[in-house]
Design a protein around this motif. Structure first.
Motif, PDB file in Angstrom:
ATOM      1  N   GLY A   1      47.093  55.704  28.726  1.00 26.24           N
ATOM      2  CA  GLY A   1      47.175  54.796  29.873  1.00 26.24           C
ATOM      3  C   GLY A   1      45.836  54.105  30.050  1.00 26.24           C
ATOM      4  O   GLY A   1      44.786  54.709  29.810  1.00 26.24           O
ATOM      5  N   TYR A   2      45.883  52.843  30.440  1.00 29.12           N
ATOM      6  CA  TYR A   2      44.646  52.065  30.585  1.00 29.12           C
ATOM      7  C   TYR A   2      44.570  51.439  31.976  1.00 29.12           C
ATOM      8  O   TYR A   2      45.605  51.204  32.621  1.00 29.12           O
ATOM      9  CB  TYR A   2      44.578  50.956  29.526  1.00 29.12           C
ATOM     10  CG  TYR A   2      44.745  51.452  28.108  1.00 29.12           C
ATOM     11  CD1 TYR A   2      43.803  52.301  27.531  1.00 29.12           C
ATOM     12  CD2 TYR A   2      45.851  51.074  27.354  1.00 29.12           C
ATOM     13  CE1 TYR A   2      43.957  52.755  26.230  1.00 29.12           C
ATOM     14  CE2 TYR A   2      46.012  51.513  26.055  1.00 29.12           C
ATOM     15  CZ  TYR A   2      45.062  52.362  25.493  1.00 29.12           C
ATOM     16  OH  TYR A   2      45.223  52.814  24.216  1.00 29.12           O
ATOM     17  N   ALA A   3      43.351  51.146  32.419  1.00 24.92           N
ATOM     18  CA  ALA A   3      43.130  50.580  33.752  1.00 24.92           C
ATOM     19  C   ALA A   3      42.817  49.092  33.694  1.00 24.92           C
ATOM     20  O   ALA A   3      42.514  48.488  34.728  1.00 24.92           O
ATOM     21  CB  ALA A   3      41.990  51.315  34.458  1.00 24.92           C
ATOM     22  N   LEU A   4      42.882  48.499  32.509  1.00 22.84           N
ATOM     23  CA  LEU A   4      42.619  47.064  32.399  1.00 22.84           C
ATOM     24  C   LEU A   4      43.320  46.519  31.166  1.00 22.84           C
ATOM     25  O   LEU A   4      43.740  47.264  30.283  1.00 22.84           O
ATOM     26  CB  LEU A   4      41.113  46.787  32.301  1.00 22.84           C
ATOM     27  CG  LEU A   4      40.369  47.192  31.012  1.00 22.84           C
ATOM     28  CD1 LEU A   4      39.048  46.477  30.934  1.00 22.84           C
ATOM     29  CD2 LEU A   4      40.150  48.697  30.955  1.00 22.84           C
ATOM     30  N   GLY A   5      43.462  45.205  31.147  1.00 22.03           N
ATOM     31  CA  GLY A   5      44.056  44.538  30.001  1.00 22.03           C
ATOM     32  C   GLY A   5      45.547  44.311  30.159  1.00 22.03           C
ATOM     33  O   GLY A   5      46.210  44.953  30.977  1.00 22.03           O
ATOM     34  N   ALA A   6      46.061  43.367  29.364  1.00 24.26           N
ATOM     35  CA  ALA A   6      47.499  43.081  29.338  1.00 24.26           C
ATOM     36  C   ALA A   6      47.798  42.278  28.080  1.00 24.26           C
ATOM     37  O   ALA A   6      47.458  41.098  28.006  1.00 24.26           O
ATOM     38  CB  ALA A   6      47.934  42.317  30.577  1.00 24.26           C
ATOM     39  N   GLU A   7      48.416  42.933  27.097  1.00 26.85           N
ATOM     40  CA  GLU A   7      48.788  42.263  25.856  1.00 26.85           C
ATOM     41  C   GLU A   7      50.284  41.974  25.856  1.00 26.85           C
ATOM     42  O   GLU A   7      51.081  42.785  26.324  1.00 26.85           O
ATOM     43  CB  GLU A   7      48.445  43.158  24.651  1.00 26.85           C
ATOM     44  CG  GLU A   7      46.973  43.446  24.478  1.00 26.85           C
ATOM     45  CD  GLU A   7      46.194  42.226  24.033  1.00 26.85           C
ATOM     46  OE1 GLU A   7      46.786  41.352  23.361  1.00 26.85           O
ATOM     47  OE2 GLU A   7      44.994  42.133  24.362  1.00 26.85           O
ATOM     48  N   GLY A   8      50.640  40.790  25.335  1.00 28.16           N
ATOM     49  CA  GLY A   8      52.048  40.477  25.151  1.00 28.16           C
ATOM     50  C   GLY A   8      52.701  39.703  26.273  1.00 28.16           C
ATOM     51  O   GLY A   8      53.921  39.522  26.264  1.00 28.16           O
ATOM     52  N   LEU A   9      51.913  39.223  27.236  1.00 26.05           N
ATOM     53  CA  LEU A   9      52.479  38.356  28.261  1.00 26.05           C
ATOM     54  C   LEU A   9      52.854  37.007  27.644  1.00 26.05           C
ATOM     55  O   LEU A   9      52.307  36.625  26.605  1.00 26.05           O
ATOM     56  CB  LEU A   9      51.481  38.163  29.404  1.00 26.05           C
ATOM     57  CG  LEU A   9      51.232  39.376  30.302  1.00 26.05           C
ATOM     58  CD1 LEU A   9      50.044  39.109  31.215  1.00 26.05           C
ATOM     59  CD2 LEU A   9      52.474  39.696  31.124  1.00 26.05           C
ATOM     60  N   PRO A  10      53.781  36.279  28.246  1.00 27.61           N
ATOM     61  CA  PRO A  10      54.146  34.964  27.700  1.00 27.61           C
ATOM     62  C   PRO A  10      52.937  34.052  27.580  1.00 27.61           C
ATOM     63  O   PRO A  10      51.967  34.160  28.346  1.00 27.61           O
ATOM     64  CB  PRO A  10      55.145  34.429  28.738  1.00 27.61           C
ATOM     65  CG  PRO A  10      55.712  35.645  29.380  1.00 27.61           C
ATOM     66  CD  PRO A  10      54.581  36.626  29.429  1.00 27.61           C
ATOM     67  N   ALA A  11      52.987  33.157  26.611  1.00 30.27           N
ATOM     68  CA  ALA A  11      51.891  32.216  26.391  1.00 30.27           C
ATOM     69  C   ALA A  11      51.618  31.419  27.662  1.00 30.27           C
ATOM     70  O   ALA A  11      52.538  30.947  28.338  1.00 30.27           O
ATOM     71  CB  ALA A  11      52.240  31.268  25.242  1.00 30.27           C
ATOM     72  N   GLY A  12      50.342  31.293  27.983  1.00 23.59           N
ATOM     73  CA  GLY A  12      49.940  30.519  29.152  1.00 23.59           C
ATOM     74  C   GLY A  12      49.889  31.309  30.439  1.00 23.59           C
ATOM     75  O   GLY A  12      49.431  30.788  31.465  1.00 23.59           O
TER      76      GLY A  12
ATOM     77  N   GLY B   1      46.889  39.443  35.351  1.00 19.47           N
ATOM     78  CA  GLY B   1      46.362  39.809  36.650  1.00 19.47           C
ATOM     79  C   GLY B   1      47.395  40.642  37.397  1.00 19.47           C
ATOM     80  O   GLY B   1      48.535  40.799  36.940  1.00 19.47           O
ATOM     81  N   PRO B   2      47.034  41.174  38.535  1.00 19.84           N
ATOM     82  CA  PRO B   2      47.953  42.032  39.298  1.00 19.84           C
ATOM     83  C   PRO B   2      49.274  41.364  39.659  1.00 19.84           C
ATOM     84  O   PRO B   2      50.292  42.041  39.809  1.00 19.84           O
ATOM     85  CB  PRO B   2      47.149  42.370  40.565  1.00 19.84           C
ATOM     86  CG  PRO B   2      45.732  42.194  40.172  1.00 19.84           C
ATOM     87  CD  PRO B   2      45.713  41.065  39.191  1.00 19.84           C
ATOM     88  N   ASP B   3      49.265  40.033  39.785  1.00 24.63           N
ATOM     89  CA  ASP B   3      50.485  39.349  40.181  1.00 24.63           C
ATOM     90  C   ASP B   3      51.369  38.976  38.992  1.00 24.63           C
ATOM     91  O   ASP B   3      52.543  38.619  39.178  1.00 24.63           O
ATOM     92  CB  ASP B   3      50.155  38.079  40.972  1.00 24.63           C
ATOM     93  CG  ASP B   3      49.501  38.395  42.306  1.00 24.63           C
ATOM     94  OD1 ASP B   3      49.852  39.440  42.886  1.00 24.63           O
ATOM     95  OD2 ASP B   3      48.653  37.610  42.750  1.00 24.63           O
ATOM     96  N   THR B   4      50.840  39.050  37.785  1.00 23.58           N
ATOM     97  CA  THR B   4      51.621  38.694  36.596  1.00 23.58           C
ATOM     98  C   THR B   4      51.917  39.903  35.714  1.00 23.58           C
ATOM     99  O   THR B   4      53.006  39.981  35.127  1.00 23.58           O
ATOM    100  CB  THR B   4      50.874  37.643  35.753  1.00 23.58           C
ATOM    101  OG1 THR B   4      49.576  38.156  35.382  1.00 23.58           O
ATOM    102  CG2 THR B   4      50.712  36.348  36.535  1.00 23.58           C
ATOM    103  N   ALA B   5      50.989  40.820  35.630  1.00 16.63           N
ATOM    104  CA  ALA B   5      51.156  42.001  34.776  1.00 16.63           C
ATOM    105  C   ALA B   5      51.840  43.123  35.556  1.00 16.63           C
ATOM    106  O   ALA B   5      51.273  44.191  35.791  1.00 16.63           O
ATOM    107  CB  ALA B   5      49.807  42.467  34.226  1.00 16.63           C
ATOM    108  N   ARG B   6      53.065  42.855  35.965  1.00 16.04           N
ATOM    109  CA  ARG B   6      53.868  43.838  36.692  1.00 16.04           C
ATOM    110  C   ARG B   6      54.876  44.459  35.746  1.00 16.04           C
ATOM    111  O   ARG B   6      55.363  43.801  34.830  1.00 16.04           O
ATOM    112  CB  ARG B   6      54.589  43.168  37.868  1.00 16.04           C
ATOM    113  CG  ARG B   6      53.647  42.503  38.866  1.00 16.04           C
ATOM    114  CD  ARG B   6      54.413  41.766  39.963  1.00 16.04           C
ATOM    115  NE  ARG B   6      55.295  40.752  39.396  1.00 16.04           N
ATOM    116  CZ  ARG B   6      56.583  40.620  39.710  1.00 16.04           C
ATOM    117  NH1 ARG B   6      57.141  41.459  40.573  1.00 16.04           N
ATOM    118  NH2 ARG B   6      57.313  39.673  39.164  1.00 16.04           N
TER     119      ARG B   6
END
Length: 530
Positions: A79-90, A94-99
């Motif tokens: 488990g990690y406390a930062l980062g987000a791989e694989g979200l849609p391009a563009g 952040g907390p509001d998108t990486a849910r």
């Protein structure tokens, strides 16, 4: 770790009398003359070869319960406390998108003409077993509305009582195969597919030609050996006439129904069932390539391969030959697993256990890739039933593993849903079900979701077992989203081996996944010293 084999198991409906068991033999440490049973030796005294298989046939699925030195529970997920791989391009992380609901669990497999699935799971080979036959509509419709692939296993045509053969002894009409394909296709929504599996008997009967000519099936699956458990009884029949019919079609049937002694024992009531076996396959590179070419010439867009827990030599052959032949998906099934009627002790004691086999497969895939060869898409099978196992398999085999093949775990919801329908009809719901209500709408949390998918008018045709499978697949999907979000992986395709850690040094040696006290140690020290 407990490797002792008691001389009794619920699968064979036998049990040791004593709590003290000899580890090597599994016999009670004190065997008493006059004991009334019911260990395997006791029961085999009067039922003989019947004790080889789980029972009662047609009403059970069985899986080996041997406790191996290393298994998937010896891996944990990072488990990690930062980062987000694989979200849609563009999309900025952040907390509001990486849910976690934003995690995309879709996957795809195939060499060129790829198949997408809504969840990275699909069914094992649901073939000629009685469990598969009588529950097929539940399984097939459930897989279709869930957006996952279903594998229609071997021998379906060969055991069909209504099978019609032409003058060349090839399939002319196979109503049960027709029923199975049509049940899935009726609710297919663009995700997943139905693929048909072939063994030696299916090839001899011309199954490949029949299903592409009549149903335009796009994918066919080859098997190495008789099955994932090397050799299996798979089905039993309880009538002499039926046994003779299957023998006439070319199957191995034991005991020999044409033997007058066996017929006499059957008539007296001593022999109550016959086993139908398939022939063992013999694999050569030349023969494999020739068969792949033949199937492509028939018009198949995709060809997949299912192999079992054979030696590392056969594993290397499967990966290398699949690469050369352009196989679209290679499913690697480890011990012990189990779905149908394979010999119980074979399920317990034969083959390379899943995590060992899968670790070797990942290693061999990497070696092949390093030569510049294209590695076929892989799927791992062998004892998976929950989202954590799915995540671990995808991560252990990354980047080559695209999905997890499930046997019993995807069958059970179909059977439970079917039984709930019967219990409602009888007014006999178990308390643990009736606490949620008395109607399907109240009991099944995804009833309205399924109705939205198929439409209100069509809902009356949806068997409750299909809703059960949809609910189970949805549980896997949401649970996987949560685990992936915790590991900061928002698409199946970006899961890596770094998301795992070994809980023991033996697990680290087997899998190549670092011991947890070594994972990210250098990075941690740099933070402290920086």
């Amino acid at each position: 770790m407990n490797l002792q084999r008691p001389n009794g198991n619920d699968a064979t409906r036998s049990i040791n009398r004593s709590k003290s068991i000899v580890p090597c033999s599994g016999l009670c440490s004190r065997c008493i003359d006059g004991c009334r049973g019911n260990c395997e030796v006791f029961k085999a005294t009067y039922r003989g070869r019947e004790l080889i298989y789980p029972g009662p046939f047609g009403d059970v699925t069985a899986g080996g319960d041997k406790d191996y030195p290393v298994d998937y529970s010896h891996l944990n997920i990072q488990g990690y406390a930062l980062g987000a791989e694989g979200l849609p391009a563009g999309v900025e992380a952040g907390p509001d998108t990486a849910r976690f609901p934003a995690v995309n669990t879709e996957t795809e497999y195939g060499w060129d003409k790829k198949v997408k699935m809504a969840v990275p799971i699909f069914t094992g080979a649901l073939g000629s077993t009685e469990i598969a036959r009588k529950n097929w509509e539940h399984f097939a419709v459930g897989a279709a509305i869930s957006g996952v692939t279903i594998v229609c296993g071997e021998n379906v045509c060969g055991i069909d009582p209504a099978l019609e053969l032409g003058e060349t002894k090839k399939v002319k009409k196979a109503p049960d195969m027709d029923r199975r394909i049509e049940a899935y296709n009726r609710y297919h929504n663009g995700y997943g597919e139905i693929l048909i599996q072939m063994n030696v008997e299916d090839t001899n009967l011309g199954v490949a030609e029949y299903i592409i000519d009549r149903h335009h099936i796009e994918t066919i699956e080859l098997k190495w050996g008789q099955g994932a458990k090397c050799i299996g009884g798979e089905i039993k029949v309880n009538r002499l006439e039926r046994a003779l019919e299957l023998q006439k079609r070319g199957y191995i049937v034991t005991p020999d129904p044409s033997d007058p002694i066996v017929q006499a024992a059957c008539e007296s009531g001593a022999i109550k069932e016959f086993e139908r076996h398939s022939r063992l396959g013999f694999v050569t590179e030349e023969g494999f390539m020739k068969e792949v070419e033949r199937l492509r010439a028939l018009g198949y867009k995709r060809i997949t391969l299912k192999t079992g827990a054979y030696s590392l030599k056969e594993l290397a052959m499967a990966i290398k030959y699949s690469s050369i032949a352009g196989i679209d998906l290679l499913t690697i099934d480890g011990a012990s697993g189990g779905t149908g009627m394979s010999p119980w002790r074979m399920m317990e004691e034969w083959g390379i256990p899943s995590i060992y086999l899968h670790s070797a497969a990942r290693e061999y895939a990497g070696i092949l890739a390093a030569t510049g060869a294209r590695v076929p898409d892989l799927a791992f099978a062998g004892g998976f039933s929950s989202e954590d196992g799915v995540f671990k398999a995808l991560a252990l085999g990354a980047p080559y593993v695209k999905a997890v093949c499930m046997g019993r775990a995807l069958m059970i919801p179909g059977m439970v849903g079917k039984n709930i329908a019967q219990w409602i009809k009888e007014g006999n719901l178990p308390k643990n079900v009736s606490e949620y209500g008395a109607t399907p709408e109240e009991i099944f949390v995804n009833y309205e979701k399924v109705k939205d998918i198929v439409g209100a008018d069509e809902m009356r045709h949806i068997p409750l077992g299909a809703i059960g499978i949809y609910s189970y697949a949805d549980k896997i999907r949401v649970g996987l989203q949560q685990l992936m979000a915790g590991a900061r992986r928002f698409h199946v395709s970006v899961i890596t081996r770094n998301e795992l850690m070994s809980l023991t040094e033996e697990c680290a040696r087997v899998t190549g996944i670092p011991y947890l006290m070594d994972c990210y140690r250098e990075e941690a020290l740099q933070i402290l010293k920086g």
